[in-house]
Scaffold this motif. Structure first.
Motif, PDB file in Angstrom:
ATOM      1  N   PRO A  44       0.473  -1.546  -0.077  1.00 39.74           N
ATOM      2  CA  PRO A  44      -0.082  -0.104   0.334  1.00 39.74           C
ATOM      3  C   PRO A  44       1.024   1.499  -0.232  1.00 39.74           C
ATOM      4  O   PRO A  44       0.146   2.831  -0.708  1.00 39.74           O
ATOM      5  N   ARG A  45       1.693   1.375   0.628  1.00 36.86           N
ATOM      6  CA  ARG A  45       2.482   2.357   0.825  1.00 36.86           C
ATOM      7  C   ARG A  45       3.673   2.726  -0.852  1.00 36.86           C
ATOM      8  O   ARG A  45       3.111   3.747  -1.067  1.00 36.86           O
ATOM      9  N   GLY A  46       4.201   1.467  -0.450  1.00 38.33           N
ATOM     10  CA  GLY A  46       4.822   1.552  -2.426  1.00 38.33           C
ATOM     11  C   GLY A  46       4.331   1.965  -3.497  1.00 38.33           C
ATOM     12  O   GLY A  46       4.756   2.297  -4.038  1.00 38.33           O
ATOM     13  N   ALA A  47       2.713   1.662  -3.305  1.00 40.19           N
ATOM     14  CA  ALA A  47       1.809   2.321  -4.831  1.00 40.19           C
ATOM     15  C   ALA A  47       2.504   3.362  -4.510  1.00 40.19           C
ATOM     16  O   ALA A  47       2.262   3.969  -6.071  1.00 40.19           O
ATOM     17  N   TYR A  48       1.964   4.368  -3.235  1.00 42.74           N
ATOM     18  CA  TYR A  48       1.967   5.936  -3.471  1.00 42.74           C
ATOM     19  C   TYR A  48       3.695   6.781  -4.210  1.00 42.74           C
ATOM     20  O   TYR A  48       3.676   7.703  -4.582  1.00 42.74           O
ATOM     21  N   LEU A  49       4.144   5.548  -3.652  1.00 44.09           N
ATOM     22  CA  LEU A  49       5.832   5.769  -4.849  1.00 44.09           C
ATOM     23  C   LEU A  49       5.814   5.760  -6.412  1.00 44.09           C
ATOM     24  O   LEU A  49       6.846   6.736  -6.827  1.00 44.09           O
ATOM     25  N   LEU A  50       5.032   5.026  -6.635  1.00 38.02           N
ATOM     26  CA  LEU A  50       4.574   5.347  -8.393  1.00 38.02           C
ATOM     27  C   LEU A  50       4.384   6.761  -8.469  1.00 38.02           C
ATOM     28  O   LEU A  50       4.758   6.578  -9.541  1.00 38.02           O
ATOM     29  N   PHE A  51       3.275   7.218  -7.916  1.00 35.38           N
ATOM     30  CA  PHE A  51       3.114   9.289  -7.958  1.00 35.38           C
ATOM     31  C   PHE A  51       4.863   9.327  -8.292  1.00 35.38           C
ATOM     32  O   PHE A  51       4.063  10.853  -8.884  1.00 35.38           O
ATOM     33  N   LEU A  52       5.346   9.440  -7.436  1.00 30.73           N
ATOM     34  CA  LEU A  52       6.828  10.071  -8.005  1.00 30.73           C
ATOM     35  C   LEU A  52       7.221  10.412  -9.482  1.00 30.73           C
ATOM     36  O   LEU A  52       7.904  11.302 -10.685  1.00 30.73           O
ATOM     37  N   TYR A  53       7.374   9.101 -10.209  1.00 29.69           N
ATOM     38  CA  TYR A  53       7.422   9.544 -11.299  1.00 29.69           C
ATOM     39  C   TYR A  53       7.131   9.841 -12.866  1.00 29.69           C
ATOM     40  O   TYR A  53       7.344  10.254 -13.134  1.00 29.69           O
ATOM     41  N   PRO A  54       5.219  10.037 -12.413  1.00 33.27           N
ATOM     42  CA  PRO A  54       4.688  10.642 -13.066  1.00 33.27           C
ATOM     43  C   PRO A  54       5.390  12.666 -13.063  1.00 33.27           C
ATOM     44  O   PRO A  54       5.048  13.331 -13.659  1.00 33.27           O
TER      45      PRO A  54
END
Length: 101
Positions: A44-54
């Protein structure tokens, strides 16, 4: 059919030199939403880190003067809408519900 260098330019005749909306922003936000949804159950926390990419890609497009900020915002909004359409048309939520069991 002649294919231009950037076939994602939806609203312009020019194709490869079109600026609005930012195809990079749209593609990266679609990627982040779909993969974030897929990983949200296990990480769950790691999924939010993906939004750093865009965010980083969008900022870099403005930084290297390839897009204006409104181009990037328009691309991000288009990406969110296309991710919703993609999820609804492919029934993405059902695919990932099946993989949980």
């Amino acid at each position: 059919v002649k294919i231009s260098r950037d076939t994602f330019a939806l609203f312009c005749e020019g194709g490869f030199n079109a600026s609005y909306p930012s195809g990079h922003a749209a593609r990266t936000i679609i990627f982040a939403i779909v993969i974030g949804y897929a990983l949200s159950e296990r990480f769950p926390r790691g999924a939010y880190l993906l939004f750093l990419y865009p965010i980083l890609v969008s900022l870099s497009r403005v930084y290297v003067l390839q897009h204006y900020p409104m181009d990037v915002i328009g691309g991000a909004l288009l990406g969110v809408m296309l991710a919703g359409v993609l999820a609804k048309r492919t029934k993405l939520y059902k695919i990932f519900d099946k993989s949980k069991s």
